[in-house]
Design a protein around this motif. Structure first.
Motif, PDB file in Angstrom:
ATOM      1  N   GLN A 149       0.027  -5.642   4.130  1.00 55.32           N
ATOM      2  CA  GLN A 149       0.049  -4.791   5.315  1.00 55.32           C
ATOM      3  C   GLN A 149       1.344  -4.002   5.454  1.00 55.32           C
ATOM      4  N   ARG A 150       2.443  -4.528   4.890  1.00 51.52           N
ATOM      5  CA  ARG A 150       3.718  -3.855   5.126  1.00 51.52           C
ATOM      6  C   ARG A 150       4.082  -2.870   4.019  1.00 51.52           C
ATOM      7  N   ALA A 151       3.122  -2.554   3.172  1.00 49.74           N
ATOM      8  CA  ALA A 151       3.391  -1.603   2.101  1.00 49.74           C
ATOM      9  C   ALA A 151       3.717  -0.233   2.688  1.00 49.74           C
ATOM     10  N   SER A 152       4.554   0.497   2.003  1.00 46.88           N
ATOM     11  CA  SER A 152       4.915   1.822   2.515  1.00 46.88           C
ATOM     12  C   SER A 152       3.741   2.762   2.338  1.00 46.88           C
ATOM     13  N   ALA A 153       3.682   3.753   3.219  1.00 45.22           N
ATOM     14  CA  ALA A 153       2.575   4.700   3.201  1.00 45.22           C
ATOM     15  C   ALA A 153       2.526   5.436   1.866  1.00 45.22           C
ATOM     16  N   ASP A 154       3.702   5.726   1.300  1.00 42.12           N
ATOM     17  CA  ASP A 154       3.746   6.438   0.020  1.00 42.12           C
ATOM     18  C   ASP A 154       3.051   5.660  -1.081  1.00 42.12           C
ATOM     19  N   ARG A 155       3.419   4.377  -1.149  1.00 43.60           N
ATOM     20  CA  ARG A 155       2.853   3.551  -2.220  1.00 43.60           C
ATOM     21  C   ARG A 155       1.341   3.402  -2.030  1.00 43.60           C
TER      22      ARG A 155
END
Lengths: 333, 329
Positions: A41-47
């Motif tokens: 859930q905490r992945a960056s939007a870019d990735r």
């Protein structure tokens, strides 16, 4: 006959295609983007965006659909996002577990169900009949997941007679040849493994069978009641045949035609994985695989699984129809 | 000739609901001599089929029950037989043909299997000999290509052909008594005549006694030696067919015979009918069951049921009009 089978199989194509299409669309509407599930859930939007792009999920749905169909025609059902294994291979490896459990349950269900049904029909309105009817109703209406937990609680947790879940014990697992553990342990002469396999199968097997017993029994009873009032049964009695021959041979063979339909439908449903029972008992079969796929937004898994389910249902229906021909001489294809 | 079957005071009743019991056959006595053909005639619901089923002990129980009487076959009371003993009689010494050829054969077994089954059981033959015997009987019944027919199923045959198979099944174990329950009712007229001729021919060849149940008086005249007329569960008249037809004693028999259309009936004249309908067995009149429809009804008929009387010539009749002979029940 061959022509009939071919025709039925060709008719299966639109059915399977329709189901794949519906599942394909539903998954894309209702399932969350799998990129987040893969990355957390905490992945960056870019990735997440990069992964979405990489998975091809940014393409319009119709384009994704065409790509999927093209793959499917070459026998490729895609790859599971999580295991990175081909879906087809994973499905096939889970089929034996599901089929073994289904056969186990349906054999128990049919033998007990037909026997009780015949007894109830012959002794209509006796106390035994009444108990069986109420019992059958309870068996049919009890939710399987609840029954599963109750069986587990009683026989695994409290009495400790049977293992609570899973399919095998690592210490006495049979060597895998066919994937059907009962057959494998018999082939290899591994009797401890056979015993252990049966113990693991008993709880989930009965959990399914109790429902099957109920429906098969009630169906057998009502068709038998109808059959034993037929003129040809009176003829059979007038010949001086024993009651056993009259009921078990003359009546039951006629009654089997509708009963086979119920058993076939039951089996078709179970071959595609008893979703609830497999989940409750952590049974590594097709049903649990599909449920896991839904939870993981694993598109290819759910699509492939559902296609298999549809295919199995169609084939089972065909088999039942063909079986009619051997039971009833009036039916010819 | 001795009496082959003697039924004494047979009463067969059916439970309609918790409190109501009707008597489908009420205190009936009759006999059949060896080699004789007895016709039982009556309208639907008169108790003729139940009489036949009672002899076979095939009355569906519940709701039916043989409530009293004796059924002596070759002097022994069948009602005292155990289930196993009775099974040996059924299909062996006494066999039965039913009314509905279309539904009386089991649809999922071959003709051959259904024929050989009883032959193997009663004559204790092995399968091959039983098959030979079945083929022989099919041939006797003028069924073409009997060897091939053995492997066919009932649905592949017409009603007349199926009834022949039923007759074949009934006769293949050399029964002493054949009960034919309206064997030709469901067939069309030309086939009826063929089937009747076959039954008569085989009866004469095998010297089988026949209990022939029908509502067709024409058939009675053709096949039977003696006839019983039943009405609402009771025997109304019994006697040799010839005399009964020439001089019917009971008003009901007179009515039945009068209702047969004749070529000599003038054009335009209404055909005779017996007025009214068969009474509901649960609401029989107190007196004679036929009194509500009888054109010769007297006061006494409403008061009590007339006794059955045996006349000097052996005929029996149940009517207050006849005062000769001795009361027998």
């Amino acid at each position: 006959m061959a022509k009939y089978i071919l025709k039925r199989l060709l008719l299966a194509i639109p059915v399977v295609l329709g189901i794949v299409t519906i599942v394909f669309i539903l998954m894309r509407i209702f399932s969350p983007n799998p990129a987040y599930l893969l990355l957390g859930q905490r992945a960056s939007a870019d990735r997440a965006a990069a992964l979405t792009e990489h998975l091809g999920l940014n393409e319009p749905i119709w384009k994704q659909y065409i790509i999927y169909l093209k793959q499917m025609l070459t026998g490729d059902l895609g790859t599971s996002l999580f295991s990175q294994e081909p879906v087809l291979k994973e499905l096939l490896s889970r089929m034996p577990a599901t089929i073994e459990l289904a056969l186990f349950a349906v054999i128990i269900g049919s033998v007990v169900g037909i026997a009780l049904g015949v007894i109830c029909a012959v002794h209509q309105n006796s106390w035994l009949d009444r108990i069986c009817q109420v019992g059958g109703l309870v068996g049919v209406s009890m939710p399987r997941f609840w029954l599963g937990f109750m069986l587990m609680l009683a026989f695994a947790v409290n009495l400790k007679w049977l293992p609570p879940s899973g399919r095998f014990n690592f210490l006495v697992r049979p060597t895998e040849i066919t994937g059907f553990y009962i057959i494998d342990s018999i082939i290899t002469g591994n009797w401890p493994a056979l015993w252990s396999t049966l113990k693991y199968m008993l709880l989930p097997g009965f959990c399914i069978a109790i429902g099957s017993i109920g429906s098969i029994m009630r169906y057998t009873r009502s068709t038998m009641l109808e059959t034993i009032r037929q003129d040809y049964i009176r003829t059979a009695r007038a010949k001086g045949l024993s009651e056993r021959v009259v009921i078990l041979s003359h009546a039951l063979k006629n009654a089997m035609i509708p009963i086979v339909t119920v058993i076939g439908m039951e089996l078709g449903g179970l071959f595609s994985g008893s979703v609830l029972t497999e989940t409750v008992f952590a049974w590594p079969g097709v049903g649990k695989y599909i449920v896991d796929g839904i939870n993981n937004s694993d598109y290819a898994v759910v699509q492939g699984g559902c296609m298999l389910v549809a295919l199995i249902s169609v084939v089972m229906n065909l088999l039942v129809d063909l079986l009619y021909g051997t039971l009833d001489p009036r039916i010819r294809y | 000739m001795g009496k082959l079957l003697e039924v004494k005071n047979l009463t067969t009743q059916f439970k309609v609901d918790k409190t109501k019991i009707i008597k489908a056959v009420d205190n009936s006595s009759f006999y059949i001599d060896e080699g004789e053909t007895l016709a039982i005639v009556g309208e639907s619901g008169s108790g003729k089929s139940v009489t036949a089923l009672s002899v076979m002990q095939l009355v569906p129980d519940p709701p039916g029950k043989i409530a009293g009487g004796e059924i002596l076959f070759q002097g022994k009371d069948l009602l005292k037989y155990s289930k196993e003993e009775m099974r040996a009689v059924r299909g062996g010494d006494i066999s039965m043909i039913f009314q509905e050829p279309m539904t009386s054969l089991n649809p999922v077994f071959t003709i051959g299997r259904q024929l050989t089954e009883s032959i193997m059981l009663h004559l204790k033959l092995n399968k091959r000999d039983a098959e030979d015997r079945a083929v022989e009987f099919l041939r006797k019944l003028q069924i073409p290509d009997p060897v091939r027919r053995m492997k066919t199923y009932p649905h592949q045959h017409s009603g007349g052909m199926r009834q022949r198979v039923m007759i074949c099944m009934a006769l293949s174990c050399n029964p002493k008594l054949l009960i034919a329950d309206e064997p030709t009712t469901a067939l069309d007229v030309t086939i009826q005549a063929q089937i009747l001729n076959l039954i008569v021919k085989l009866r004469d060849e095998e010297k089988t006694a026949v209990m022939f149940i029908t509502h067709d008086l024409g058939v009675v005249a053709d096949v039977a030696h003696r006839a019983i007329v039943m009405y609402a569960g009771s025997i109304m008249e019994m006697g040799p067919v010839r005399e009964m037809f020439r001089n019917p004693l009971h008003p009901y028999t007179q009515g039945l015979l009068g209702a047969i259309p004749r070529l000599s009936t003038p054009r335009g004249q209404k055909l005779y009918t017996i007025p009214g309908i068969v009474p509901d067995l649960s609401q029989l009149p107190k007196g004679c069951p036929f009194c509500t429809r009888c054109d010769q009804c007297m006061d006494v008929c409403h008061q009590k049921k007339p006794p059955l009387r045996r006349l000097e010539d052996g005929r029996e009749v149940r009517c207050f009009k006849i005062e000769r002979g001795e009361e027998i029940g």
